[in-house]
Design a protein around this motif. Structure first.
Motif, mmCIF file in Angstrom:
data_model
loop_
_atom_site.group_PDB
_atom_site.id
_atom_site.type_symbol
_atom_site.label_atom_id
_atom_site.label_comp_id
_atom_site.label_asym_id
_atom_site.label_seq_id
_atom_site.Cartn_x
_atom_site.Cartn_y
_atom_site.Cartn_z
ATOM 1 N N GLY A 89 -41.782 -20.276 21.535
ATOM 2 C CA GLY A 89 -43.036 -19.945 22.374
ATOM 3 C C GLY A 89 -44.214 -20.312 21.945
ATOM 4 N N TYR A 90 -45.113 -19.423 21.986
ATOM 5 C CA TYR A 90 -46.782 -19.494 21.555
ATOM 6 C C TYR A 90 -47.197 -18.578 20.871
ATOM 7 N N LYS A 91 -46.436 -17.188 20.955
ATOM 8 C CA LYS A 91 -46.911 -16.165 19.930
ATOM 9 C C LYS A 91 -46.254 -16.127 18.635
ATOM 10 N N HIS A 92 -46.787 -15.447 17.608
ATOM 11 C CA HIS A 92 -46.095 -15.505 16.316
ATOM 12 C C HIS A 92 -45.194 -14.515 16.309
ATOM 13 N N TYR A 93 -43.966 -14.464 15.648
ATOM 14 C CA TYR A 93 -43.031 -13.769 15.418
ATOM 15 C C TYR A 93 -42.660 -13.231 14.273
ATOM 16 N N PRO A 94 -42.214 -12.125 13.795
ATOM 17 C CA PRO A 94 -42.068 -11.604 12.594
ATOM 18 C C PRO A 94 -40.832 -12.337 12.063
ATOM 19 N N ASP A 95 -41.060 -12.260 10.513
ATOM 20 C CA ASP A 95 -40.107 -13.271 9.763
ATOM 21 C C ASP A 95 -38.575 -12.920 9.974
ATOM 22 N N ASP A 96 -38.124 -11.736 10.139
ATOM 23 C CA ASP A 96 -36.614 -11.399 10.760
ATOM 24 C C ASP A 96 -36.325 -12.114 11.794
ATOM 25 N N ILE A 97 -37.214 -12.149 12.799
ATOM 26 C CA ILE A 97 -36.719 -12.924 13.948
ATOM 27 C C ILE A 97 -36.551 -14.265 13.693
ATOM 28 N N VAL A 98 -37.627 -15.099 13.060
ATOM 29 C CA VAL A 98 -37.668 -16.299 12.768
ATOM 30 C C VAL A 98 -36.338 -16.862 11.907
ATOM 31 N N ARG A 99 -35.991 -16.098 11.112
ATOM 32 C CA ARG A 99 -34.869 -16.179 10.276
ATOM 33 C C ARG A 99 -33.649 -16.221 10.895
ATOM 34 N N LEU A 100 -33.289 -15.250 11.787
ATOM 35 C CA LEU A 100 -32.131 -15.044 12.467
ATOM 36 C C LEU A 100 -32.029 -15.897 13.613
ATOM 37 N N SER A 105 -28.991 -20.763 15.313
ATOM 38 C CA SER A 105 -29.087 -21.947 15.687
ATOM 39 C C SER A 105 -28.122 -22.936 14.756
ATOM 40 N N VAL A 106 -28.235 -22.886 13.415
ATOM 41 C CA VAL A 106 -27.281 -23.807 12.798
ATOM 42 C C VAL A 106 -25.789 -23.324 12.979
ATOM 43 N N GLU A 107 -25.749 -21.820 13.196
ATOM 44 C CA GLU A 107 -24.231 -21.336 13.218
ATOM 45 C C GLU A 107 -23.665 -21.870 14.363
ATOM 46 N N VAL A 129 -38.428 -23.314 7.416
ATOM 47 C CA VAL A 129 -37.977 -24.396 6.380
ATOM 48 C C VAL A 129 -36.964 -23.553 5.409
ATOM 49 N N ASP A 130 -37.182 -22.551 4.854
ATOM 50 C CA ASP A 130 -36.718 -21.800 3.656
ATOM 51 C C ASP A 130 -35.202 -21.475 4.491
ATOM 52 N N GLU A 131 -35.245 -20.945 5.685
ATOM 53 C CA GLU A 131 -34.039 -20.434 6.310
ATOM 54 C C GLU A 131 -33.062 -21.569 6.786
ATOM 55 N N THR A 132 -33.692 -22.903 7.082
ATOM 56 C CA THR A 132 -33.068 -23.880 7.500
ATOM 57 C C THR A 132 -32.265 -24.313 6.336
ATOM 58 N N LEU A 133 -32.828 -24.366 5.068
ATOM 59 C CA LEU A 133 -32.314 -25.011 3.933
ATOM 60 C C LEU A 133 -31.306 -23.917 3.384
ATOM 61 N N LYS A 134 -31.510 -22.478 3.469
ATOM 62 C CA LYS A 134 -30.419 -21.523 3.176
ATOM 63 C C LYS A 134 -29.055 -21.853 3.861
ATOM 64 N N ASN A 135 -29.129 -22.134 5.146
ATOM 65 C CA ASN A 135 -28.120 -22.334 5.920
ATOM 66 C C ASN A 135 -27.566 -23.605 5.987
ATOM 67 N N GLY A 136 -27.818 -24.384 5.042
ATOM 68 C CA GLY A 136 -27.286 -25.800 4.834
ATOM 69 C C GLY A 136 -27.697 -26.957 5.830
ATOM 70 N N ALA A 137 -28.755 -26.641 6.464
ATOM 71 C CA ALA A 137 -29.178 -27.582 7.685
ATOM 72 C C ALA A 137 -30.362 -28.629 6.803
ATOM 73 N N HIS A 138 -30.714 -29.545 7.879
ATOM 74 C CA HIS A 138 -31.868 -30.327 7.398
ATOM 75 C C HIS A 138 -33.052 -30.073 7.951
ATOM 76 N N ALA A 139 -33.965 -29.855 6.976
ATOM 77 C CA ALA A 139 -35.102 -29.412 7.715
ATOM 78 C C ALA A 139 -36.384 -30.651 7.636
ATOM 79 N N SER A 140 -36.654 -30.916 8.608
ATOM 80 C CA SER A 140 -37.616 -32.121 8.857
ATOM 81 C C SER A 140 -39.054 -31.629 9.115
ATOM 82 N N GLY A 141 -39.926 -31.620 8.084
ATOM 83 C CA GLY A 141 -41.371 -31.315 8.242
ATOM 84 C C GLY A 141 -42.124 -32.104 9.042
ATOM 85 N N THR A 142 -42.974 -31.494 9.762
ATOM 86 C CA THR A 142 -43.741 -32.377 10.813
ATOM 87 C C THR A 142 -45.186 -32.295 10.612
#
Ligand code: CO
Length: 459
Positions: A89-100, A105-107, A129-142
């Motif tokens: 979306g367009y608003k900022h979410y707290p970190d716990d939500i971004v991480r989950l 998404s990876v699961e 990026v950190d959470e993507t890497l923690k879950n073993g997925a590929h993080a592409s920086g844009t």
């Protein structure tokens, strides 16, 4: 022999750019197992506007869509687009939500997450990026590609290096407006190749007609992966055609993994679907045309048509030229944000207001106020100090990452939606698009109740 890799976008960006993401799962389901054999580097199939569209228009559970694609395509990497701390979306979410959200998404099947921030503020992508890497997925920086007096090769290389230091496994140049010229692409890719070791991905749109040539020059300079769409869903506001680009690069002696016969089969499948959308007007033929005005004004095509619509509605279309001249001034005052959603809307509305009110910043939208207060992140350049003071008064803009100021939000949302959510995924849908998700849950419960009553009657 150097290899060129292809990301197929028909299920996400092509679908989003041409037909406002209205293609339901059941329409493309029959071709998925064939697409799985095409030899794509990845299939962009989720994130962006697909999630919103599933809930809002298609009465689909976006997570279920992802799981079904995963099941049908076990051999192809599945890719999504994620707006960093804004998720989808367009608003900022707290970190716990971004991480989950990233974890789920990876699961549920995602392999590659392309992560961006509208201001290229890396603090807004670091948690994702950190959470993507923690879950073993590929993080592409844009890198959101934009042209301004403060954006140059040096600033883009610096941004790429910062993202590589964060751990991203590739760098994507995202030219959302299709305004990156072939020479600019060549120079940028070359500079990135000289300075970072990870693969370079190039994403553009055909809107201004530059797309295929831009990709060709990008590959000449060393780009590893390009985004393309099956030909009947290519061109115009979408990506260049997969088949044509494969043809070009084979002819030039590059190695291309794509299977021609499979690509033909994929396109033959989508052709009647494209014809159907043309017939029922979901696909406006204008979307498939070349519009070069974005090159003159350096504003994305979507932003230009919004300005025209806005001024037409107010009977002020004769002021369009003045508004277009005001756009770069507003952009300068705001520290040259890239003209990508939501900044393109904010800059467009402010420029219009400055002209029509006959006084600059007589009216300032609450979004621009929040932006000047630092709530979107750090502006790429200096914001106009006088404007900032005028708008904020004694209030000090925040300099820390905005999400640091937010309380964790998942458990609260979970309690709020209660039984209507059947899983953590449902809660995340509710967090991302509350009224749309709730309406979808209600319809889903209704349907389950009806089929239950029906089976009891039958028994
Ligand atoms: Co795009």
């Amino acid at each position: 022999m150097r290899k060129v890799h292809f990301t197929e976008t028909v299920l996400r960006d092509a679908n989003q750019s041409l037909i406002a993401t209205r293609m339901p799962f059941e329409k493309f389901e029959p071709i998925l197992s064939t697409m799985d054999k095409a030899g794509y580097y990845s299939m962009e199939c989720w994130g962006g506007a697909t999630f919103d569209s599933c809930l809002r228009y298609l009465n689909e559970d976006p997570w279920e869509r992802l799981r079904k694609i995963r099941e049908a395509c076990p051999n192809t990497k599945l890719q999504m687009l994620l707006r960093g701390q804004n998720i989808l979306g367009y608003k900022h979410y707290p970190d716990d939500i971004v991480r989950l959200f990233v974890k789920k998404s990876v699961e549920n099947g995602i392999d590659i997450i392309r992560i961006f921030d509208a201001l290229n503020d890396v603090r807004n992508i670091e948690v994702a990026v950190d959470e993507t890497l923690k879950n073993g997925a590929h993080a592409s920086g844009t890198i959101c590609y934009t042209v301004s007096p403060i954006h140059n090769l040096e600033s883009n290389v610096k941004l790429a290096k910062t993202m590589v230091d964060m751990g991203v496994q590739s760098i994507c140049i995202k030219d959302m407006a299709g305004i990156m010229g072939p020479q600019e692409a060549y120079d940028l890719v070359k500079a990135l190749k000289e300075n970072v070791k990870v693969p370079i991905v190039v994403h553009t749109h055909c809107t201004t007609g530059l797309g295929p040539i831009t990709l060709q020059r990008a590959v000449d300079a060393g780009a590893d992966v390009i985004d393309t769409a099956t030909s009947c869903f290519s061109g115009g506001t979408s990506q260049p055609a997969t088949e044509s680009l494969a043809y070009i690069f084979r002819q030039e002696g590059y190695e291309v993994d794509l299977k021609e016969d499979v690509l033909r089969e994929v396109n033959a499948f989508f052709k009647p679907i494209q014809q159907g959308y043309l017939a029922d007007k979901t696909l406006n033929p204008r979307m498939m045309m070349t519009e070069t005005e974005a090159l003159t004004y350096q504003v994305p095509g979507g932003m230009l048509s919004n300005l025209v619509a806005q001024l037409t509605a107010q009977n002020n279309l004769d002021r369009l030229d003045d508004v277009l001249k005001e756009v770069p001034n507003v952009r300068k005052d705001l520290g040259y944000p890239p003209l990508v959603t939501p900044m393109s809307q904010m800059v467009g509305v402010q420029a219009t207001s400055n002209i029509l009110a006959g006084e600059r910043y007589k009216n300032v939208s609450k979004e621009v106020v929040a932006y000047l207060a630092g709530e979107y992140g750090k502006a790429p350049g200096e914001v106009d100090a006088e404007l900032q003071k005028k708008v904020l008064g004694d209030r000090k803009p925040i300099t820390e990452r905005f999400a640091n100021t937010l309380e964790p939000g998942f458990e609260k949302a979970k309690a709020e939606i209660g039984d209507k959510a059947h899983s953590d995924e449902d809660v995340l849908s509710y967090i991302a698009f509350p009224p749309q998700a709730e309406a979808y849950f209600d319809k889903r419960d209704e349907k389950a109740k009806n089929s239950f009553t029906y089976s009891i009657r039958k028994a």
